[in-house]
Scaffold this active site. Structure first.
Site, mmCIF file in Angstrom:
data_model
loop_
_atom_site.group_PDB
_atom_site.id
_atom_site.type_symbol
_atom_site.label_atom_id
_atom_site.label_comp_id
_atom_site.label_asym_id
_atom_site.label_seq_id
_atom_site.Cartn_x
_atom_site.Cartn_y
_atom_site.Cartn_z
ATOM 1 C CE LYS A 125 -64.523 -44.597 8.671
ATOM 2 N NZ LYS A 125 -64.774 -43.677 9.801
ATOM 3 C CG ASP A 165 -66.319 -41.653 7.135
ATOM 4 O OD1 ASP A 165 -66.032 -41.308 8.286
ATOM 5 O OD2 ASP A 165 -65.606 -41.341 6.156
HETATM 6 P P1 NDP Z 1 -70.150 -35.948 4.186
HETATM 7 O O1 NDP Z 1 -70.104 -36.858 3.040
HETATM 8 O O2 NDP Z 1 -71.441 -35.639 4.830
HETATM 9 O O3 NDP Z 1 -69.470 -34.555 3.835
HETATM 10 C C1 NDP Z 1 -68.163 -34.494 3.402
HETATM 11 C C2 NDP Z 1 -67.852 -33.063 3.017
HETATM 12 O O4 NDP Z 1 -66.450 -32.933 2.792
HETATM 13 C C3 NDP Z 1 -68.530 -32.647 1.728
HETATM 14 O O5 NDP Z 1 -68.781 -31.271 1.752
HETATM 15 C C4 NDP Z 1 -67.476 -33.010 0.680
HETATM 16 O O6 NDP Z 1 -67.577 -32.265 -0.511
HETATM 17 C C5 NDP Z 1 -66.205 -32.648 1.406
HETATM 18 N N1 NDP Z 1 -65.132 -33.523 0.910
HETATM 19 C C6 NDP Z 1 -65.044 -34.862 1.001
HETATM 20 N N2 NDP Z 1 -63.968 -35.332 0.386
HETATM 21 C C7 NDP Z 1 -63.359 -34.257 -0.113
HETATM 22 C C8 NDP Z 1 -62.181 -34.100 -0.855
HETATM 23 N N3 NDP Z 1 -61.426 -35.147 -1.221
HETATM 24 N N4 NDP Z 1 -61.833 -32.834 -1.200
HETATM 25 C C9 NDP Z 1 -62.595 -31.774 -0.843
HETATM 26 N N5 NDP Z 1 -63.742 -31.885 -0.142
HETATM 27 C C10 NDP Z 1 -64.098 -33.102 0.214
HETATM 28 O O7 NDP Z 1 -69.137 -36.577 5.261
HETATM 29 P P2 NDP Z 1 -69.004 -36.294 6.821
HETATM 30 O O8 NDP Z 1 -69.348 -34.894 7.130
HETATM 31 O O9 NDP Z 1 -69.699 -37.381 7.528
HETATM 32 O O10 NDP Z 1 -67.441 -36.541 7.041
HETATM 33 C C11 NDP Z 1 -66.494 -35.481 7.003
HETATM 34 C C12 NDP Z 1 -65.248 -35.901 7.750
HETATM 35 O O11 NDP Z 1 -65.586 -36.192 9.121
HETATM 36 C C13 NDP Z 1 -64.559 -37.173 7.232
HETATM 37 O O12 NDP Z 1 -63.175 -37.047 7.438
HETATM 38 C C14 NDP Z 1 -65.101 -38.257 8.166
HETATM 39 O O13 NDP Z 1 -64.227 -39.364 8.228
HETATM 40 C C15 NDP Z 1 -65.145 -37.496 9.472
HETATM 41 N N6 NDP Z 1 -66.029 -38.023 10.513
HETATM 42 C C16 NDP Z 1 -67.351 -38.245 10.272
HETATM 43 C C17 NDP Z 1 -68.169 -38.692 11.302
HETATM 44 C C18 NDP Z 1 -69.636 -38.869 11.122
HETATM 45 O O14 NDP Z 1 -70.298 -39.200 12.095
HETATM 46 N N7 NDP Z 1 -70.199 -38.637 9.944
HETATM 47 C C19 NDP Z 1 -67.634 -38.996 12.614
HETATM 48 C C20 NDP Z 1 -66.249 -38.654 12.777
HETATM 49 C C21 NDP Z 1 -65.495 -38.211 11.749
HETATM 50 P P3 NDP Z 1 -68.227 -32.967 -1.812
HETATM 51 O O15 NDP Z 1 -69.691 -32.989 -1.546
HETATM 52 O O16 NDP Z 1 -67.836 -32.084 -2.938
HETATM 53 O O17 NDP Z 1 -67.617 -34.325 -1.902
HETATM 54 O O1 2IT Z 2 -65.066 -41.624 11.836
HETATM 55 C C1 2IT Z 2 -66.028 -41.899 12.579
HETATM 56 O O2 2IT Z 2 -65.919 -41.947 13.815
HETATM 57 C C2 2IT Z 2 -67.330 -42.153 11.964
HETATM 58 N N1 2IT Z 2 -67.449 -42.045 10.742
HETATM 59 C C3 2IT Z 2 -68.495 -42.589 12.796
HETATM 60 C C4 2IT Z 2 -68.464 -44.077 13.004
HETATM 61 C C5 2IT Z 2 -69.653 -44.664 13.712
HETATM 62 O O3 2IT Z 2 -69.622 -45.896 13.863
HETATM 63 O O4 2IT Z 2 -70.573 -43.954 14.115
#
Ligand code: NDP
Ligand code: 2IT
Length: 451
Positions: A125, A165
């Site tokens: 990461k 992420d």
């Molecule tokens: P994005 O940046 O697309 O969206 C994140 C969302 O969560 C936004 O709405 C953001 O609000 C909110 N958020 C983030 N941090 C905070 C915080 N500290 N407090 C309140 N709201 C928060 O990210 P993703 O959707 O990609 O990721 C979301 C989660 O999923 C994370 O935990 C990530 O690690 C996990 N994940 C992502 C994957 C991927 O493929 N993208 C794969 C697997 C897991 P704001 O805009 O106000 O910051």
């Molecule tokens: O937490 C996760 O699994 C991700 N943010 C996706 C990582 C990736 O390499 O697609």
């Protein structure tokens, strides 16, 4: 004292200033207890001690120039946790809260998650404390280029393959990949989550959210239930939340909440087709805030509150909870409120969104609880499929990738249940996911000898 407790205590002393990392280690290690008796070879070769120590951690300075001509300095990270079963693989997070503890916990979780996908990917990461909010496209581009100026020497298509992420989506991946390609003069799939025109995979943007919905469908099926007609709470409003929402809608569920770091909206009628299109435009084109949704549609808006606070304070009933925002968003108090209000399924789209105390409450009340490393693995799995397509130098259709994703999620669901049963914790998805993910990595480490 058991070897497991010794490892937890050692990390507690050694990384006393890293609460998220200590939490992730405790969560995984405690469920590995049943593996100790069955695998004395892991104890003698110190696999348990070795697996909590990253292969290497890279921390670097990122100087860049903002639109006013002022020099800004951020801190960059890449934690290459474990490459026993494949090249390092895992996302990049840009958020002001990013520090070594957060990147280490994410890299540690990624190692087990990637193992569960059955694809050959190690765990890593990275990211930065850079805050993309309020920055111009040009500032984001210059930052990404400055970030890549150091990152490039540590990554490679067969070495380490980053992706998105929190705060890193297709725009950022484009800038990072474009700069890497420029300085290396090679067009290999060194990042995933790329645009379709330059090596990205269909379904990668959707994959985490879709995979989460596929996973819940399988969990519910074990109790003869399905998503149709169920009331679903989703937190977050980003990539994972958006596509979880779309797939839950397609499967007949009614999603009533979303949030960002400023506000929560509750739309009791359900955030369905036309509203979904509005949401996608609001978040991905205009980069707006979720509270704007409540100006457009009849919905309640609660500023400075999480979805889980609102559910507790207003006594809102939901059947299924999908935390898709960030770590530790559900604490014990909010977990208890979910249970009291009749929630029977919690599946984590985010990484480690439930505190250890919250998880205990779910498990004590027989909630179908799926940890992130199983339930959100569809994203990285589809990144693995993007890597495969890049190596083959061809692109699969939407249907092809989606059906592979569905099959991978089904396999993960089965692996969790089988491992849980084999190690005396029938029906426990957390224990099953951790043990199944661990065994493959541990056996590979054993095969290599002491390296
Ligand atoms: P994005 O940046 O697309 O969206 C994140 C969302 O969560 C936004 O709405 C953001 O609000 C909110 N958020 C983030 N941090 C905070 C915080 N500290 N407090 C309140 N709201 C928060 O990210 P993703 O959707 O990609 O990721 C979301 C989660 O999923 C994370 O935990 C990530 O690690 C996990 N994940 C992502 C994957 C991927 O493929 N993208 C794969 C697997 C897991 P704001 O805009 O106000 O910051
Ligand atoms: O937490 C996760 O699994 C991700 N943010 C996706 C990582 C990736 O390499 O697609």
């Amino acid at each position: 004292m058991s070897i497991i407790q010794e490892v937890i205590e050692k990390i507690g002393r050694q990384d006393a200033d890293q609460p998220e990392f200590r939490q992730a280690v405790k969560e995984v290690m405690e469920t590995l207890e049943p593996t100790v008796k069955k695998h004395p070879e892991f104890v003698t070769t110190k696999i348990y001690e070795r697996i909590v120590e990253p292969d290497r951690m890279i921390i670097f300075r990122i100087p860049w120039v903002d639109d006013k001509g002022e020099v800004q300095v951020n801190r960059g990270f890449r934690v290459q946790f474990n490459n026993a079963i494949g090249p390092y693989k895992g996302g990049l997070r840009f958020h002001p809260s990013v520090n070594l503890s957060i990147i280490k916990f994410l890299g540690f979780e990624q190692t087990f998650k990637n193992s569960l996908t059955t694809l050959p990917m190690g765990g890593a990461k990275g990211g930065s404390d850079f805050d993309p909010k309020g920055k111009s496209d040009n500032e984001v581009m210059r930052f990404c280029q400055a970030f890549t100026r150091e990152l490039f020497r540590h990554i490679g298509a067969d070495t380490d393959v980053p992706a998105g992420d929190i705060g890193v989506g297709q725009r950022e991946v484009g800038y990072i990949y474009g700069y890497y390609k420029k300085i290396m003069n090679e067009h290999t799939g060194v990042l995933t989550g790329k645009g379709l025109e330059y090596g990205g995979s269909l379904i990668r943007p959707e994959a985490t959210g879709y995979g989460l919905a596929y996973f819940i469908a399988d969990m519910l099926a074990t109790q003869g239930k399905n998503i149709k007609g169920k009331v679903v709470a989703i937190s977050g409003a980003g990539n994972v939340a958006q596509y979880a929402l779309e797939k839950v809608n397609q499967l007949g569920g009614r999603v009533i909440t979303l949030c960002d770091s400023n506000a929560t909206i509750v739309d009791e009628e359900g955030i369905c087709t036309e509203k979904f299109a509005y949401l996608m435009d609001l978040k991905n084109v205009h980069r707006g805030r979720i509270k704007e949704y409540a100006n457009q549609y009849p919905a309640e808006c609660y500023e400075s509150k999480s979805v889980w606070d609102v559910i507790r304070e207003k006594g809102i009933k939901v059947d299924i909870a999908l935390p898709c925002a960030t770590q530790n968003e559900i604490d014990a108090q909010n977990a208890q409120a979910l249970v009291n209000n009749g929630c029977f399924c919690v599946a984590e789209g985010a990484n480690m969104p439930s505190t250890l105390e919250a998880i205990k409450i779910f498990q004590d009340h027989n909630v179908l609880y799926a940890p992130g490393k199983a339930a959100n693995a569809g994203g990285v799995a589809t990144s693995g499929l993007e890597m495969t397509q890049n190596s083959l130098k061809l692109s699969w259709s939407r249907e092809e990738v989606d059906s592979r994703l569905l099959q991978i999620m089904k396999n993960i669901h089965r692996e969790c249940l089988d491992a849980a049963e084999a190690y005396g914790a029938k029906g426990n998805y957390l224990t099953g996911a951790n043990i199944a993910g661990f065994l493959k990595v541990a056996k590979a480490m054993l095969a290599y000898g002491i390296v």
